[in-house]
Design a protein around this motif. Structure first.
Motif, PDB file in Angstrom:
ATOM      1  N   MET A   1     -19.765 -46.446  20.021  1.00  0.00           N
ATOM      2  CA  MET A   1     -20.056 -46.352  18.590  1.00  0.00           C
ATOM      3  C   MET A   1     -18.797 -45.865  17.856  1.00  0.00           C
ATOM      4  SD  MET A   1     -22.902 -43.989  16.622  1.00  0.00           S
ATOM      5  CE  MET A   1     -24.257 -44.850  17.422  1.00  0.00           C
ATOM      6  N   PRO A   2     -18.431 -46.501  16.735  1.00  0.00           N
ATOM      7  CA  PRO A   2     -17.274 -46.030  15.956  1.00  0.00           C
ATOM      8  C   PRO A   2     -17.475 -44.586  15.503  1.00  0.00           C
ATOM      9  CG  PRO A   2     -17.988 -48.190  15.196  1.00  0.00           C
ATOM     10  CD  PRO A   2     -19.036 -47.699  16.145  1.00  0.00           C
ATOM     11  N   VAL A   3     -16.379 -43.845  15.439  1.00  0.00           N
ATOM     12  CA  VAL A   3     -16.450 -42.409  15.149  1.00  0.00           C
ATOM     13  C   VAL A   3     -16.106 -42.138  13.681  1.00  0.00           C
ATOM     14  CG1 VAL A   3     -15.518 -40.140  15.726  1.00  0.00           C
ATOM     15  CG2 VAL A   3     -15.847 -41.852  17.518  1.00  0.00           C
ATOM     16  N   ILE A   4     -16.937 -41.356  13.032  1.00  0.00           N
ATOM     17  CA  ILE A   4     -16.664 -40.927  11.656  1.00  0.00           C
ATOM     18  C   ILE A   4     -15.532 -39.904  11.677  1.00  0.00           C
ATOM     19  CG2 ILE A   4     -17.636 -39.789   9.611  1.00  0.00           C
ATOM     20  CD1 ILE A   4     -18.755 -42.571  10.158  1.00  0.00           C
ATOM     21  N   SER A   5     -14.699 -39.915  10.644  1.00  0.00           N
ATOM     22  CA  SER A   5     -13.559 -39.001  10.590  1.00  0.00           C
ATOM     23  C   SER A   5     -14.018 -37.548  10.524  1.00  0.00           C
ATOM     24  CB  SER A   5     -12.687 -39.302   9.368  1.00  0.00           C
ATOM     25  OG  SER A   5     -13.355 -38.957   8.173  1.00  0.00           O
ATOM     26  N   SER A   6     -13.210 -36.663  11.088  1.00  0.00           N
ATOM     27  CA  SER A   6     -13.517 -35.239  11.000  1.00  0.00           C
ATOM     28  C   SER A   6     -13.471 -34.778   9.541  1.00  0.00           C
ATOM     29  CB  SER A   6     -12.528 -34.428  11.844  1.00  0.00           C
ATOM     30  OG  SER A   6     -11.202 -34.645  11.415  1.00  0.00           O
ATOM     31  N   LYS A   7     -12.580 -35.395   8.777  1.00  0.00           N
ATOM     32  CA  LYS A   7     -12.497 -35.078   7.348  1.00  0.00           C
ATOM     33  C   LYS A   7     -13.806 -35.423   6.639  1.00  0.00           C
ATOM     34  CE  LYS A   7      -9.854 -37.741   4.932  1.00  0.00           C
ATOM     35  NZ  LYS A   7      -8.637 -38.418   4.430  1.00  0.00           N
ATOM     36  N   GLY A   8     -14.349 -36.592   6.983  1.00  0.00           N
ATOM     37  CA  GLY A   8     -15.620 -36.995   6.379  1.00  0.00           C
ATOM     38  C   GLY A   8     -16.758 -36.079   6.783  1.00  0.00           C
ATOM     39  N   LEU A   9     -16.770 -35.680   8.045  1.00  0.00           N
ATOM     40  CA  LEU A   9     -17.822 -34.792   8.533  1.00  0.00           C
ATOM     41  C   LEU A   9     -17.736 -33.410   7.900  1.00  0.00           C
ATOM     42  CD1 LEU A   9     -17.793 -35.790  12.312  1.00  0.00           C
ATOM     43  CD2 LEU A   9     -19.501 -36.417  10.586  1.00  0.00           C
ATOM     44  N   GLN A  10     -16.513 -33.005   7.518  1.00  0.00           N
ATOM     45  CA  GLN A  10     -16.322 -31.693   6.904  1.00  0.00           C
ATOM     46  C   GLN A  10     -16.673 -31.672   5.420  1.00  0.00           C
ATOM     47  OE1 GLN A  10     -12.314 -30.280   7.691  1.00  0.00           O
ATOM     48  NE2 GLN A  10     -12.477 -30.920   9.824  1.00  0.00           N
ATOM     49  N   MET A  11     -16.836 -32.847   4.812  1.00  0.00           N
ATOM     50  CA  MET A  11     -17.168 -32.880   3.386  1.00  0.00           C
ATOM     51  C   MET A  11     -18.486 -32.144   3.149  1.00  0.00           C
ATOM     52  SD  MET A  11     -15.063 -34.308   1.231  1.00  0.00           S
ATOM     53  CE  MET A  11     -16.027 -34.919  -0.134  1.00  0.00           C
ATOM     54  N   PRO A  12     -18.495 -31.151   2.262  1.00  0.00           N
ATOM     55  CA  PRO A  12     -19.718 -30.376   2.039  1.00  0.00           C
ATOM     56  C   PRO A  12     -20.724 -31.127   1.179  1.00  0.00           C
ATOM     57  CG  PRO A  12     -17.966 -29.611   0.576  1.00  0.00           C
ATOM     58  CD  PRO A  12     -17.349 -30.654   1.463  1.00  0.00           C
ATOM     59  N   GLU A  13     -21.993 -30.798   1.383  1.00  0.00           N
ATOM     60  CA  GLU A  13     -23.045 -31.308   0.499  1.00  0.00           C
ATOM     61  C   GLU A  13     -22.934 -30.627  -0.858  1.00  0.00           C
ATOM     62  OE1 GLU A  13     -27.067 -32.479   2.695  1.00  0.00           O
ATOM     63  OE2 GLU A  13     -26.572 -30.373   2.940  1.00  0.00           O
ATOM     64  N   SER A  14     -23.411 -31.299  -1.877  1.00  0.00           N
ATOM     65  CA  SER A  14     -23.417 -30.698  -3.195  1.00  0.00           C
ATOM     66  C   SER A  14     -24.605 -29.752  -3.332  1.00  0.00           C
ATOM     67  CB  SER A  14     -23.524 -31.774  -4.282  1.00  0.00           C
ATOM     68  OG  SER A  14     -23.802 -31.184  -5.539  1.00  0.00           O
ATOM     69  N   PRO A  15     -24.369 -28.472  -3.652  1.00  0.00           N
ATOM     70  CA  PRO A  15     -25.491 -27.558  -3.876  1.00  0.00           C
ATOM     71  C   PRO A  15     -26.263 -27.925  -5.128  1.00  0.00           C
ATOM     72  CG  PRO A  15     -23.439 -26.524  -4.545  1.00  0.00           C
ATOM     73  CD  PRO A  15     -23.064 -27.816  -3.876  1.00  0.00           C
ATOM     74  N   ILE A  16     -25.633 -28.714  -5.981  1.00  0.00           N
ATOM     75  CA  ILE A  16     -26.249 -29.123  -7.245  1.00  0.00           C
ATOM     76  C   ILE A  16     -27.211 -30.279  -7.021  1.00  0.00           C
ATOM     77  CG2 ILE A  16     -25.761 -29.901  -9.599  1.00  0.00           C
ATOM     78  CD1 ILE A  16     -22.862 -28.790  -9.109  1.00  0.00           C
ATOM     79  N   ARG A  17     -26.883 -31.158  -6.074  1.00  0.00           N
ATOM     80  CA  ARG A  17     -27.620 -32.407  -5.927  1.00  0.00           C
ATOM     81  C   ARG A  17     -28.391 -32.545  -4.611  1.00  0.00           C
ATOM     82  NH1 ARG A  17     -25.791 -36.486  -9.529  1.00  0.00           N
ATOM     83  NH2 ARG A  17     -24.167 -35.751 -10.932  1.00  0.00           N
ATOM     84  N   LYS A  18     -28.137 -31.653  -3.633  1.00  0.00           N
ATOM     85  CA  LYS A  18     -28.706 -31.867  -2.304  1.00  0.00           C
ATOM     86  C   LYS A  18     -30.229 -31.739  -2.276  1.00  0.00           C
ATOM     87  CE  LYS A  18     -28.109 -27.120  -0.561  1.00  0.00           C
ATOM     88  NZ  LYS A  18     -27.441 -26.284   0.455  1.00  0.00           N
ATOM     89  N   LEU A  19     -30.808 -31.051  -3.266  1.00  0.00           N
ATOM     90  CA  LEU A  19     -32.260 -30.877  -3.289  1.00  0.00           C
ATOM     91  C   LEU A  19     -32.980 -31.955  -4.104  1.00  0.00           C
ATOM     92  CD1 LEU A  19     -32.469 -26.992  -3.764  1.00  0.00           C
ATOM     93  CD2 LEU A  19     -32.729 -28.290  -1.648  1.00  0.00           C
ATOM     94  N   VAL A  20     -32.225 -32.945  -4.584  1.00  0.00           N
ATOM     95  CA  VAL A  20     -32.818 -33.995  -5.420  1.00  0.00           C
ATOM     96  C   VAL A  20     -33.993 -34.700  -4.736  1.00  0.00           C
ATOM     97  CG1 VAL A  20     -32.380 -36.275  -6.444  1.00  0.00           C
ATOM     98  CG2 VAL A  20     -30.801 -34.385  -6.882  1.00  0.00           C
ATOM     99  N   PRO A  21     -33.916 -35.052  -3.447  1.00  0.00           N
ATOM    100  CA  PRO A  21     -35.072 -35.720  -2.824  1.00  0.00           C
ATOM    101  C   PRO A  21     -36.355 -34.888  -2.907  1.00  0.00           C
ATOM    102  CG  PRO A  21     -33.142 -35.949  -1.426  1.00  0.00           C
ATOM    103  CD  PRO A  21     -32.773 -34.978  -2.504  1.00  0.00           C
ATOM    104  N   TYR A  22     -36.237 -33.571  -2.783  1.00  0.00           N
ATOM    105  CA  TYR A  22     -37.420 -32.711  -2.868  1.00  0.00           C
ATOM    106  C   TYR A  22     -37.967 -32.683  -4.300  1.00  0.00           C
ATOM    107  CZ  TYR A  22     -35.584 -31.192   1.624  1.00  0.00           C
ATOM    108  OH  TYR A  22     -35.107 -31.176   2.901  1.00  0.00           O
ATOM    109  N   ALA A  23     -37.067 -32.729  -5.265  1.00  0.00           N
ATOM    110  CA  ALA A  23     -37.495 -32.770  -6.663  1.00  0.00           C
ATOM    111  C   ALA A  23     -38.201 -34.087  -6.963  1.00  0.00           C
ATOM    112  CB  ALA A  23     -36.293 -32.586  -7.584  1.00  0.00           C
ATOM    113  N   GLU A  24     -37.671 -35.174  -6.414  1.00  0.00           N
ATOM    114  CA  GLU A  24     -38.300 -36.481  -6.639  1.00  0.00           C
ATOM    115  C   GLU A  24     -39.680 -36.538  -5.997  1.00  0.00           C
ATOM    116  OE1 GLU A  24     -37.092 -38.850  -8.654  1.00  0.00           O
ATOM    117  OE2 GLU A  24     -35.569 -37.323  -9.101  1.00  0.00           O
ATOM    118  N   ASP A  25     -39.816 -35.946  -4.817  1.00  0.00           N
ATOM    119  CA  ASP A  25     -41.133 -35.907  -4.162  1.00  0.00           C
ATOM    120  C   ASP A  25     -42.125 -35.093  -4.990  1.00  0.00           C
ATOM    121  OD1 ASP A  25     -40.233 -37.447  -2.074  1.00  0.00           O
ATOM    122  OD2 ASP A  25     -39.894 -35.762  -0.703  1.00  0.00           O
ATOM    123  N   ALA A  26     -41.657 -33.986  -5.565  1.00  0.00           N
ATOM    124  CA  ALA A  26     -42.537 -33.165  -6.403  1.00  0.00           C
ATOM    125  C   ALA A  26     -43.012 -33.959  -7.621  1.00  0.00           C
ATOM    126  CB  ALA A  26     -41.795 -31.903  -6.839  1.00  0.00           C
TER     127      ALA A  26
END
Length: 396
Positions: A1-26
């Motif tokens: 399987m092709p490997v994702i870059s370590s740089k890409g894996l280190q990219m942080p989630e947005s604290p502003i947007r990461k909970l959007v799926p839970y808001a949409e479910d609500a």
């Protein structure tokens, strides 16, 4: 399987947007969600900006100049002069939002493995931009106990190494709302000059200051022509977040020439958004007077209401439209998700941004949240009522 870059894996989630799926479910369950998580103003965009897009007679939507049209940049320089910043259009590179301005700036002043010092908490995407450029954020902690004022300058100096290239601040601050004084900026200036560093200031909230305090741009500091870089944007100033137009402003010719190469590589910013942004510069001062008055009223209502909740400590912002609140919980990330998944009152709940994502130091800000007071006063009051009820019911 092709490997994702370590740089890409280190990219942080947005604290502003990461909970959007839970808001949409609500919302799918019929629950009204009050959004305090994102700095999306509910203020109307100036009519002149919207008309420029609706009523133009463009027949071919062609590329714009990579650095932005000369006419727009000349008008921008006039705007800065009105704000006591003496620059001309050659000192400006127009970008696709303030985010691209930061990416181009960091790419222009740092190499892989270099360091930038940032007072934390800071705008979460500074972490992401740094990872994307292969550079290391060196955080210096500010405290809610003094409303996140500039840490002692001696603490900055202790962190400077041969790899340090810049100090980055947000003024007024996102997420804290702190407004740096002239004296604090002078201290940073002296440090930058002493160690030959760049001083980068994200000044996108320049207009939004309260309590009769004045905003000072780093570009107004004497002797900083080669060291000062300002990041700016139309997003918050004119309530034009979707336009994605920003700019880099600096008198350092080498920096501007280098950033231009990045701008040429991405071709140009979007033409319609440039039209709207140029027209927005004609916005009368009365627009800002009314907007600032409204945000100030919201700020006071929010801070007063939060201060009345037992166990909650809240910073008192002097600018922008954010504050940090410290909650009587162990993990604000879990609490914020729980409010969307399992809590409601009269089919209403609230969405906040966990503050841990605004820190670089592991474990910091775990019991804090950022609140954007971009809703009307009645909605803010109800949101705080919901927050209080949630804290009482939360099985921490």
């Amino acid at each position: 399987m092709p490997v994702i870059s370590s740089k890409g894996l280190q990219m942080p989630e947005s604290p502003i947007r990461k909970l959007v799926p839970y808001a949409e479910d609500a919302k799918k369950k019929g629950i009204q969600v009050f959004h305090l998580n994102i700095g999306q103003p509910d203020i109307e965009t100036p009519e002149a900006a919207l008309k420029a897009v609706k009523e133009n007679d463009i027949k071919i939507l062609s590329y714009a100049r990579s650095e932005g049209s000369e006419e727009y940049r000349k008008k921008l320089s006039q705007y800065y002069r009105k704000n006591e910043v003496e620059v001309d259009h050659h000192d400006i590179i127009v970008t696709t939002g303030g985010s691209e301005a930061l990416l181009f700036t960091l790419g222009s002043v740092t190499d892989f493995g270099d360091e930038i010092i940032i007072p934390e908490p800071f705008y979460a995407n500074y972490n992401g931009f740094s990872v994307a450029n292969g550079i290391n954020v060196v955080p210096i902690v500010s405290s809610i106990d003094d409303d996140f004022a500039l840490p002692p300058i001696e603490d900055f100096e202790k962190l400077i190494t041969a790899k340090t290239k810049a100090i980055l601040i947000c003024n007024p601050g996102n997420p804290t709302g702190y407004l740096y004084s002239r004296e604090e900026l002078e201290k940073l200036k002296n440090l930058a000059l002493k160690h030959d560093l760049f001083l980068i200031a994200d000044e996108v909230y320049r207009e939004f200051v309260y309590d009769g305090i004045k905003h000072h741009s780093i570009l107004s500091l004497e002797g900083m022509d080669e060291h000062a870089i300002v990041i700016d944007s139309v997003s918050k100033r004119y309530s034009m977040c979707g336009a994605r137009i920003g700019c880099i402003v600096s008198k350092n010719k080498n920096l501007i020439q280098t950033a231009l190469k990045y701008a040429q590589a991405r071709l140009s910013s979007p033409s319609y958004a440039l039209l709207a942004s140029e027209a927005a510069l004609e916005t009368p001062s009365s627009y800002f007077e009314n907007v600032i008055k409204e945000y100030d009223a919201r700020r006071k209502v929010l801070i007063e209401a939060l201060s009345e909740i037992e166990g909650v400590k809240v910073s008192r912002p002097k600018g922008a439209f954010y504050c940090i609140a410290q909650l009587p919980v162990k993990d604000a990330d879990n609490f914020a998700q729980w409010m969307l998944e399992k809590f409601s009152d009269n089919n209403q709940t609230v969405m906040v941004a966990p503050a841990s994502g605004f820190y670089s130091t592991p474990g910091s800000g775990k019991n804090q949240i950022r609140i954007a007071y971009v809703l009307k006063k009645e909605s803010l009051i109800r949101s705080v009522e919901l927050l209080k009820l949630a804290l009482e019911q939360y099985p921490d």
